[in-house]
Design an enzyme around this catalytic site. Structure first.
Site, short mmCIF file in Angstrom:
data_model
loop_
_atom_site.label_atom_id
_atom_site.label_comp_id
_atom_site.label_asym_id
_atom_site.label_seq_id
_atom_site.Cartn_x
_atom_site.Cartn_y
_atom_site.Cartn_z
N HIS A 115 -1.52 -5.13 1.46
CA HIS A 115 -3.00 -5.82 1.24
C HIS A 115 -2.57 -7.86 0.71
CE1 HIS A 115 -6.72 -7.34 0.26
NE2 HIS A 115 -6.28 -7.45 -1.35
N LYS A 170 0.76 -0.94 -0.21
CA LYS A 170 -0.16 0.37 0.27
C LYS A 170 1.09 0.99 0.26
CE LYS A 170 -3.45 -2.67 2.59
NZ LYS A 170 -4.60 -1.96 3.94
N TYR A 203 -12.15 -2.50 -2.84
CA TYR A 203 -13.00 -3.04 -1.43
C TYR A 203 -13.63 -2.86 -1.39
CZ TYR A 203 -8.09 -2.37 1.10
OH TYR A 203 -6.75 -2.33 1.35
N ASN A 256 -0.90 -0.43 7.72
CA ASN A 256 -0.57 -2.08 8.10
C ASN A 256 0.29 -2.67 6.57
OD1 ASN A 256 -2.59 -2.23 6.63
ND2 ASN A 256 -4.09 -4.02 7.79
N GLU A 264 -10.18 -10.03 -6.82
CA GLU A 264 -9.11 -9.51 -6.26
C GLU A 264 -8.25 -9.03 -7.91
OE1 GLU A 264 -8.86 -8.50 -1.56
OE2 GLU A 264 -7.76 -9.15 -3.11
#
Ligand code: CDP
Ligand code: MG
Length: 195
Positions: free
Chosen positions: A155, A10, A50, A152, A166
């Site tokens: 993904h 990310k 998402y 974080n 995805e």
């Protein structure tokens, strides 16, 4: 079963110069990178990534609420829709804010193995040795207070079905390579590798 997982470094992972470190974590365990690129995601792409399903909203709500309650704190959101909705907007904006690295990582039982290597959603609760546990210590409490997504770093598809949904958001079929690595006989093929 050989599986493919969609992994994204990310914007926070790219900005912190952790691209090489993250890729190494997958390569060193024997997983194969079968597609790889830097992408400036569009908001539409981030929005499709998402998907705001009832199930997802319930999962993020339950995970965060459980952590708050374990810490003896009241969770400040009334229900999964209120929390899920607020998280989704920030997430889409964050994912499309700066370039990400998208990759397809492949191997035996790859989806669950990658989740193990990545660690828990909340970095402060992720075990040492995981990517999120080793390179971040962000918390639900801090991110909620600041009204932003948890930093974080990465993904990874949550399960095989999620991976199938995805992959096409980030890669065309021709971008995903079939590669036979030289190490594969050493890892898997008893006949071709004898001491
Ligand atoms: O990424 P992971 O599968 O571990 O978590 P998720 O439940 O699928 O949530 C997707 C992403 O939403 C997380 O990785 C966080 O970046 C963000 N999130 C957040 O910022 N705050 C939460 N309470 C839950 C998720
Ligand atoms: Mg997830």
């Amino acid at each position: 079963m050989i599986e493919q997982s969609l992994v994204l470094i990310k914007p926070d992972g790219v900005q912190r110069s952790l691209i090489g470190t993250v890729i190494q974590r997958f390569e060193q365990v024997g997983l194969k990178i079968s597609a790889l690129k830097l992408v400036q995601a569009t908001r539409d792409q981030a929005d499709r990534h998402y998907a705001l399903t009832e199930e997802w909203m319930m999962a993020v709500y339950t995970k965060a609420k459980t952590k708050y309650e374990a810490d003896g704190k009241a969770f400040p959101y009334p229900d999964h829709k209120a929390y899920g909705g607020s998280i989704k907007d920030g997430l889409v904006e964050f994912l499309a804010f700066a370039p990400v690295v998208a990759m397809v990582v492949e191997g035996e039982g790859a989806v669950a193995l990658i989740r193990k290597i990545v660690g828990a959603t909340e970095p402060a609760s992720s075990a040492p040795g995981t990517i999120r546990g080793d390179f971040s210590h962000d918390t639900y409490a801090m991110s909620n207070l600041q009204n932003r997504p948890i930093r974080n770093l990465i993904h990874a598809s949550g399960n095989v079905e999620e991976a199938k949904n995805e992959l096409p958001i980030w890669f065309t079929p021709s971008e995903i390579m079939t590669i036979n690595l030289a190490v594969e006989p050493v890892q898997y093929d008893e006949k071709r590798f004898r001491a």
